[in-house]
Design a protein around this motif. Structure first.
Motif, PDB file in Angstrom:
ATOM      1  N   PHE A   1      20.707 -45.817 -16.700  1.00  0.00           N
ATOM      2  CA  PHE A   1      21.415 -44.143 -16.523  1.00  0.00           C
ATOM      3  C   PHE A   1      20.775 -43.617 -17.893  1.00  0.00           C
ATOM      4  O   PHE A   1      20.216 -44.380 -18.596  1.00  0.00           O
ATOM      5  N   VAL A   2      21.054 -42.036 -17.568  1.00  0.00           N
ATOM      6  CA  VAL A   2      20.795 -41.880 -18.616  1.00  0.00           C
ATOM      7  C   VAL A   2      21.485 -40.875 -19.176  1.00  0.00           C
ATOM      8  O   VAL A   2      22.777 -40.237 -18.507  1.00  0.00           O
ATOM      9  N   ALA A   3      21.622 -40.422 -19.952  1.00  0.00           N
ATOM     10  CA  ALA A   3      22.688 -39.440 -21.536  1.00  0.00           C
ATOM     11  C   ALA A   3      21.676 -39.550 -22.489  1.00  0.00           C
ATOM     12  O   ALA A   3      21.121 -39.309 -22.888  1.00  0.00           O
ATOM     13  N   LEU A   4      22.403 -38.309 -23.101  1.00  0.00           N
ATOM     14  CA  LEU A   4      22.384 -37.239 -24.571  1.00  0.00           C
ATOM     15  C   LEU A   4      22.634 -38.112 -25.694  1.00  0.00           C
ATOM     16  O   LEU A   4      23.545 -38.735 -26.175  1.00  0.00           O
ATOM     17  N   THR A   5      21.973 -37.768 -26.401  1.00  0.00           N
ATOM     18  CA  THR A   5      22.543 -37.847 -27.975  1.00  0.00           C
ATOM     19  C   THR A   5      23.959 -36.312 -27.801  1.00  0.00           C
ATOM     20  O   THR A   5      23.909 -36.224 -27.538  1.00  0.00           O
ATOM     21  N   ASN A   6      24.277 -37.452 -29.107  1.00  0.00           N
ATOM     22  CA  ASN A   6      25.762 -37.052 -29.528  1.00  0.00           C
ATOM     23  C   ASN A   6      26.928 -36.882 -28.373  1.00  0.00           C
ATOM     24  O   ASN A   6      27.922 -36.031 -28.258  1.00  0.00           O
ATOM     25  N   ALA A   7      25.983 -37.644 -26.973  1.00  0.00           N
ATOM     26  CA  ALA A   7      27.192 -37.238 -26.102  1.00  0.00           C
ATOM     27  C   ALA A   7      28.473 -38.236 -26.284  1.00  0.00           C
ATOM     28  O   ALA A   7      29.182 -39.262 -26.723  1.00  0.00           O
ATOM     29  N   TYR A   8      29.647 -37.853 -25.469  1.00  0.00           N
ATOM     30  CA  TYR A   8      31.024 -38.649 -25.513  1.00  0.00           C
ATOM     31  C   TYR A   8      31.174 -38.599 -23.796  1.00  0.00           C
ATOM     32  O   TYR A   8      31.466 -38.073 -23.247  1.00  0.00           O
ATOM     33  N   HIS A   9      31.495 -40.029 -23.077  1.00  0.00           N
ATOM     34  CA  HIS A   9      31.923 -40.191 -21.887  1.00  0.00           C
ATOM     35  C   HIS A   9      33.235 -40.470 -21.774  1.00  0.00           C
ATOM     36  O   HIS A   9      33.478 -41.671 -20.886  1.00  0.00           O
ATOM     37  N   GLY A  10      34.147 -41.282 -23.050  1.00  0.00           N
ATOM     38  CA  GLY A  10      34.955 -42.831 -22.704  1.00  0.00           C
ATOM     39  C   GLY A  10      34.639 -43.617 -23.675  1.00  0.00           C
ATOM     40  O   GLY A  10      33.581 -43.506 -24.388  1.00  0.00           O
TER      41      GLY A  10
ATOM     42  N   SER B   1      29.158 -46.701 -23.307  1.00  0.00           N
ATOM     43  CA  SER B   1      27.417 -46.779 -23.133  1.00  0.00           C
ATOM     44  C   SER B   1      26.782 -45.628 -22.806  1.00  0.00           C
ATOM     45  O   SER B   1      26.217 -45.797 -23.764  1.00  0.00           O
ATOM     46  N   VAL B   2      27.061 -44.986 -22.003  1.00  0.00           N
ATOM     47  CA  VAL B   2      27.272 -43.484 -22.309  1.00  0.00           C
ATOM     48  C   VAL B   2      26.417 -42.823 -23.383  1.00  0.00           C
ATOM     49  O   VAL B   2      26.337 -41.830 -23.501  1.00  0.00           O
ATOM     50  N   SER B   3      28.192 -42.604 -24.261  1.00  0.00           N
ATOM     51  CA  SER B   3      28.435 -42.527 -24.840  1.00  0.00           C
ATOM     52  C   SER B   3      27.440 -41.918 -25.487  1.00  0.00           C
ATOM     53  O   SER B   3      26.960 -43.752 -26.509  1.00  0.00           O
ATOM     54  N   GLY B   4      26.853 -41.324 -27.152  1.00  0.00           N
ATOM     55  CA  GLY B   4      25.845 -41.179 -28.155  1.00  0.00           C
ATOM     56  C   GLY B   4      26.623 -40.962 -28.878  1.00  0.00           C
ATOM     57  O   GLY B   4      25.723 -41.578 -29.732  1.00  0.00           O
ATOM     58  N   CYS B   5      27.823 -40.844 -29.065  1.00  0.00           N
ATOM     59  CA  CYS B   5      28.132 -41.041 -30.276  1.00  0.00           C
ATOM     60  C   CYS B   5      28.394 -42.706 -31.492  1.00  0.00           C
ATOM     61  O   CYS B   5      28.716 -43.484 -31.114  1.00  0.00           O
ATOM     62  N   GLU B   6      27.505 -42.653 -32.573  1.00  0.00           N
ATOM     63  CA  GLU B   6      27.569 -43.679 -32.861  1.00  0.00           C
ATOM     64  C   GLU B   6      28.998 -44.876 -33.639  1.00  0.00           C
ATOM     65  O   GLU B   6      29.472 -45.529 -33.591  1.00  0.00           O
TER      66      GLU B   6
ATOM     67  N   LYS C   1      27.289 -51.920 -29.861  1.00  0.00           N
ATOM     68  CA  LYS C   1      25.644 -52.034 -29.288  1.00  0.00           C
ATOM     69  C   LYS C   1      25.466 -53.284 -27.817  1.00  0.00           C
ATOM     70  O   LYS C   1      25.390 -52.657 -26.761  1.00  0.00           O
ATOM     71  N   PRO C   2      25.813 -55.001 -28.926  1.00  0.00           N
ATOM     72  CA  PRO C   2      24.984 -56.011 -28.048  1.00  0.00           C
ATOM     73  C   PRO C   2      25.744 -55.566 -27.148  1.00  0.00           C
ATOM     74  O   PRO C   2      25.559 -56.457 -26.229  1.00  0.00           O
ATOM     75  N   LEU C   3      27.041 -55.382 -26.513  1.00  0.00           N
ATOM     76  CA  LEU C   3      27.908 -55.240 -25.636  1.00  0.00           C
ATOM     77  C   LEU C   3      27.427 -53.963 -24.289  1.00  0.00           C
ATOM     78  O   LEU C   3      27.771 -54.388 -23.336  1.00  0.00           O
ATOM     79  N   LEU C   4      26.865 -53.024 -24.278  1.00  0.00           N
ATOM     80  CA  LEU C   4      26.463 -52.269 -23.793  1.00  0.00           C
ATOM     81  C   LEU C   4      25.147 -52.057 -23.293  1.00  0.00           C
ATOM     82  O   LEU C   4      24.629 -53.308 -23.071  1.00  0.00           O
ATOM     83  N   LEU C   5      25.457 -51.145 -21.658  1.00  0.00           N
ATOM     84  CA  LEU C   5      24.608 -51.431 -20.928  1.00  0.00           C
ATOM     85  C   LEU C   5      22.732 -50.530 -21.815  1.00  0.00           C
ATOM     86  O   LEU C   5      23.339 -49.748 -22.265  1.00  0.00           O
ATOM     87  N   ASP C   6      21.949 -50.726 -21.044  1.00  0.00           N
ATOM     88  CA  ASP C   6      20.674 -50.686 -21.776  1.00  0.00           C
ATOM     89  C   ASP C   6      20.065 -48.805 -21.208  1.00  0.00           C
ATOM     90  O   ASP C   6      20.195 -48.481 -20.085  1.00  0.00           O
ATOM     91  N   ILE C   7      20.963 -48.101 -22.320  1.00  0.00           N
ATOM     92  CA  ILE C   7      21.354 -45.967 -21.936  1.00  0.00           C
ATOM     93  C   ILE C   7      19.669 -45.926 -22.163  1.00  0.00           C
ATOM     94  O   ILE C   7      18.974 -45.789 -23.161  1.00  0.00           O
ATOM     95  N   PHE C   8      18.957 -44.749 -21.269  1.00  0.00           N
ATOM     96  CA  PHE C   8      17.356 -43.434 -21.818  1.00  0.00           C
ATOM     97  C   PHE C   8      18.591 -42.820 -22.561  1.00  0.00           C
ATOM     98  O   PHE C   8      19.454 -42.224 -22.022  1.00  0.00           O
ATOM     99  N   ARG C   9      18.161 -42.440 -24.034  1.00  0.00           N
ATOM    100  CA  ARG C   9      18.689 -42.269 -24.172  1.00  0.00           C
ATOM    101  C   ARG C   9      18.184 -40.196 -24.754  1.00  0.00           C
ATOM    102  O   ARG C   9      17.321 -40.473 -26.245  1.00  0.00           O
ATOM    103  N   PRO C  10      17.494 -39.185 -24.494  1.00  0.00           N
ATOM    104  CA  PRO C  10      16.356 -38.246 -24.909  1.00  0.00           C
ATOM    105  C   PRO C  10      17.591 -37.271 -25.425  1.00  0.00           C
ATOM    106  O   PRO C  10      18.496 -37.381 -25.851  1.00  0.00           O
ATOM    107  N   THR C  11      16.755 -36.896 -26.782  1.00  0.00           N
ATOM    108  CA  THR C  11      17.303 -35.807 -27.741  1.00  0.00           C
ATOM    109  C   THR C  11      17.951 -34.683 -26.686  1.00  0.00           C
ATOM    110  O   THR C  11      17.581 -34.053 -26.322  1.00  0.00           O
ATOM    111  N   GLY C  12      19.395 -34.671 -27.020  1.00  0.00           N
ATOM    112  CA  GLY C  12      20.177 -33.695 -26.343  1.00  0.00           C
ATOM    113  C   GLY C  12      19.624 -32.560 -26.813  1.00  0.00           C
ATOM    114  O   GLY C  12      19.147 -32.250 -28.529  1.00  0.00           O
TER     115      GLY C  12
END
Ligand SMILES: *Cc1c(COP(=O)(O)O)cnc(C)c1O
Length: 455
Positions: free
Chosen positions: A142-151, A158-163, A170-181
Motif C-alpha cells: 500500500f501507498v500512503a502520504l507523509t503526514n497521513a492519519y488513518h487510525g 501502518s498507513v498513518s504517516g504521523c511520526e 515501526k517494527p510491528l507495522l506493514l511496509d508501506i510506500f510513502r511518497p512525499t505528499g
C-alpha cells in the motif's frame, strides 16, 4: 493534587484516558461532564464549554439532539442488536439506500464496521484480497502520504504517516510506500494551493510508474490531512491521483472518516475533485457523533471479485461483533434525513463565511499567526516562531496545549494539534457562538504570548 471532586478522584484512580500523558492530569485533572446540549458541554459544576472541535470531529447536530435521541430511543425499544450474518434489519437496509444516494457515483456496495480504524482495515484487506483473487498476486503493498492519519489499529497505523503516533511501533507495522505528499503552507515549489497544478504529485507519479506491479492501493485523506494539523491541499492532487490509479491499475481508497458529511462544504471531500474512489471509508459524522459505526463503500468491480461458489474460498471472511448495529444504523438514517430536510450543506455556507470573517478580523494580526487556512466548516491557524521563515515553535513548549488550557478556563474547548489551533464546530453553532469561539481563541493566544513574554 488540588481539590479534586469525588468523581475526579475515582476517575484518576481507575481510568486511562486516550491520547494523554496521564501525569499531565496531576495538574490538570479530567473535566467531569454532567450533560451536553447543542454546541455546549456542561461539567459537574455547571460550567459550560463550547465544543469547538465537535468532540474530536464527530458531532454534527449538537449534543443531546432531540430528533436523534428519539431515533435512538425508538430503535432501542424495537431491536438493539442482532447478528448480521444471514440476518438483516430495517435500519441497515434504510441506511444502505440513503447513503448510496449521497456518495459519489459508482459506489454501490457497503460493508459495515464499527469505528474508523476498522473501516480502514476493511478497505486494505478488501483491496489486497481483490488483487489476489483476480490473479494479480504481486500487488501486495500500500501507498500512503507523509503526514497521513488513518487510525490506530496496526494496519491503519501502518498507513498513518504521523511520526508522533507510529514511530515506536515501526517494527510491528506493514511496509508501506510513502511518497512525499502536499505541504501547501511550506510549498517547496513556491506555489499556492488555490491555483497550483499539484506539482507535488510528481513523487506519487514516479512511485506508481515504477512500482505499480507491487501496489494494491493508495489510501488518502481527501483534501484535508486533519490529524497532521488541518493541512489543506488542492483538489487537483486528487484528480491526478484518480487518473494515475486508473492508469496503473491501483485502487484509490478515500478515507473520508474526518472530512465526510459536510465538513469541507460538500457532502464528501471527493466531490471537490469530482472523483469516485474505488473504496470510501466513512465513520465519525455518520452517526452525528452518537455511536461507533463505520462503512467501507465500494464499487461493484471489487464486490464481484469475491462473489462465487463457496468452495472457491473467495468470500470476505471479516466480521465484527457489532457489524451493522441497529442503533448506529437508525441514528445514521436520521442523520442523513436531517442533512436533507434541514439543507445542512447550504446553510453551512453562511456559517463558514462568518467563521472566516471573524478569524480574519480578530486573529490574523497576532504576530505569531503564520497561516490561516479554511475549507468549509474547518478553519485552522498555524502558530509559528517566525512568520518569515515559518519556523515552528519547539513542540516541547506545547504551545497549543497551553492555549487550550487557557481557553477551557474561559469556556471554549479548543483542543489543538501541536501548534495548530483549529475550529471544527458542530453545524448548529450560531453567530453568537462563533463570535464567542473566536474571541476566546484570541484572548487565550494573547494571554499565552504575554505570559511567555514574547508579546
Ligand atoms: C479519526 C480518523 C480515523 C480513525 O477513526 P477511529 O474511529 O478513531 O478509529 C481514521 N482516519 C481519519 C482520517 C480519521 O480522522
Amino acid at each position: 493534587m488540588n481539590n479534586l471532586t469525588k468523581l475526579q478522584k475515582i476517575d484518576l484512580d481507575n481510568i486511562w484516558h486516550p491520547c494523554s500523558q496521564m501525569k499531565d492530569y496531576e495538574s490538570f485533572p479530567p473535566i467531569v461532564l454532567k450533560s451536553g446540549k447543542g454546541a455546549y458541554l456542561i461539567d459537574e459544576n455547571d460550567k459550560k464549554y463550547l465544543d469547538a472541535v465537535s468532540s474530536w470531529w464527530v458531532n454534527i447536530f449538537g449534543h443531546s439532539n432531540q430528533k436523534i435521541n428519539d431515533a435512538l430511543y425508538n430503535q432501542a425499544n424495537t431491536l438493539e442488536h442482532a447478528i448480521f450474518a444471514n440476518f438483516s434489519h430495517k435500519p441497515a437496509i434504510e441506511l444502505s439506500r440513503s447513503i448510496l444516494e449521497v456518495v459519489p457515483n459508482g459506489l454501490s456496495k457497503i460493508f459495515f464496521g464499527d469505528n474508523g480504524s476498522s473501516a480502514v482495515e476493511i478497505a486494505l484487506k478488501l483491496s489486497f484480497q481483490y488483487h489476489q483473487q483476480i490473479g494479480k498476486t504481486t500487488k501486495t503493498r500500500f501507498v500512503a502520504l507523509t503526514n497521513a492519519y488513518h487510525g490506530e489499529t496496526i494496519g491503519a497505523l501502518s498507513v498513518s504517516g504521523c511520526e508522533l503516533y507510529n514511530k515506536i511501533y515501526k517494527p510491528l507495522l506493514l511496509d508501506i510506500f510513502r511518497p512525499t505528499g502536499p505541504d501547501c503552507y511550506r510549498c517547496p515549489y513556491g506555489k499556492c494551493r488555490d491555483n497550483c497544478d499539484a506539482e507535488c504529485f510528481e513523487h506519487m507519479e514516479k512511485l506508481l510508474s515504477e512500482k505499480h506491479n507491487e501496489i494494491s492501493g493508495v489510501i488518502v485523506e481527501p483534501l484535508v490531512q486533519c490529524a497532521a494539523g488541518m493541512m489543506i491541499y488542492s483538489p487537483v492532487y486528487l484528480k491526478k491521483l484518480r487518473a494515475a490509479c486508473d492508469k496503473y491499475d491501483v485502487h484509490l481508497i478515500a478515507d473520508e472518516i474526518a472530512v465526510g458529511f459536510g465538513r469541507t462544504g460538500k457532502m464528501f471531500a471527493c466531490e471537490h475533485a469530482n472523483i469516485t474512489p474505488d473504496i470510501m471509508c466513512v465513520s465519525k459524522g455518520l452517526t452525528a457523533g452518537y455511536m461507533p459505526l463505520s462503512l467501507a463503500i465500494m464499487t461493484d468491480t471489487i464486490y464481484d471479485a469475491f462473489y462465487d461458489d463457496y468452495d472457491t474460498m473467495k468470500a470476505f471472511l471479516h466480521s465484527h461483533s457489532y457489524s451493522g448495529n441497529p442503533l448506529g444504523c437508525a441514528i445514521a438514517v436520521e442523520t442523513l434525513k436531517m442533512f436533507k430536510n434541514e439543507n445542512t450543506i447550504e446553510n453551512n455556507i453562511a456559517k463558514s463565511e462568518f467563521i472566516k470573517e471573524q478569524i480574519t478580523e480578530k486573529l490574523l494580526d497576532i504576530p505569531y499567526v503564520g497561516e490561516f487556512r479554511q475549507i468549509g466548516m474547518i478553519g485552522a491557524i498555524e502558530l509559528v516562531m517566525d512568520k518569515e521563515t515559518k519556523e515552528p515553535f519547539d513542540s516541547k513548549k506545547r504551545v497549543g496545549y497551553e492555549i487550550y488550557k487557557i481557553a477551557l478556563s474561559k469556556g471554549v474547548l479548543l483542543r489543538p494539534l501541536g501548534n495548530i489551533v483549529y475550529f471544527m464546530p458542530p453545524y448548529i453553532v450560531n453567530e453568537d457562538d462563533i463570535t464567542f469561539m473566536i474571541d476566546v481563541a484570541k484572548e487565550s493566544i494573547i494571554e499565552y504570548l504575554k505570559r511567555e513574554n514574547i508579546m
